[in-house]
Design a protein around this motif. Sequence first.
Motif, PDB file in Angstrom:
ATOM      1  N   SER A 100       0.846  -1.192   0.000  1.00 37.87           N
ATOM      2  CA  SER A 100       0.000   0.000   0.000  1.00 37.87           C
ATOM      3  C   SER A 100       0.880   1.240   0.000  1.00 37.87           C
ATOM      4  N   ILE A 101       0.652   2.109  -0.973  1.00 36.26           N
ATOM      5  CA  ILE A 101       1.442   3.340  -1.085  1.00 36.26           C
ATOM      6  C   ILE A 101       0.532   4.515  -1.427  1.00 36.26           C
ATOM      7  N   ARG A 102       1.056   5.715  -1.188  1.00 28.94           N
ATOM      8  CA  ARG A 102       0.394   6.938  -1.644  1.00 28.94           C
ATOM      9  C   ARG A 102       1.356   7.678  -2.572  1.00 28.94           C
ATOM     10  N   ILE A 103       0.805   8.285  -3.595  1.00 31.01           N
ATOM     11  CA  ILE A 103       1.623   9.080  -4.507  1.00 31.01           C
ATOM     12  C   ILE A 103       1.921  10.412  -3.824  1.00 31.01           C
ATOM     13  N   ALA A 104       3.205  10.757  -3.740  1.00 28.56           N
ATOM     14  CA  ALA A 104       3.599  12.004  -3.083  1.00 28.56           C
ATOM     15  C   ALA A 104       3.311  13.197  -4.012  1.00 28.56           C
TER      16      ALA A 104
END
Length: 107
Positions: A100-104
């Motif tokens: 799980s990641i978020r785009i910076a």
Amino acid sequence: MAVVRVTGRDGVERRLDATNGCALMEALRDANTGIDGTCGGMMSCGTCHVYVDADWLAKLPPKSEDEQMMLDAIGELVELEPGSRLSCQIQVSEALEGLSIRIAPPV
Ligand code: FES
């Protein structure tokens, strides 16, 4: 193939099929998530910056000195978090299933 959960800059989560052996940056770039990967993975642009969820941090290989230096450089432009990573330095494998990641924000 690994299915990665990606939260975009609009806050919407999507699931992305990422091919084993590729850099995560390539999968994010090709899926039009806002990741540019301008330098092609040479750790000289910072446009592949993502925030990795805390639960996943310890499961990824540690940052290299060069990756940390690039993150420090873009830290003057965008907010860094403990989960800040360059997605060009994360290689996709089965072990990333469910990552799980978020785009910076853009640099
Ligand atoms: S693609 Fe340029 S630093 Fe990752």
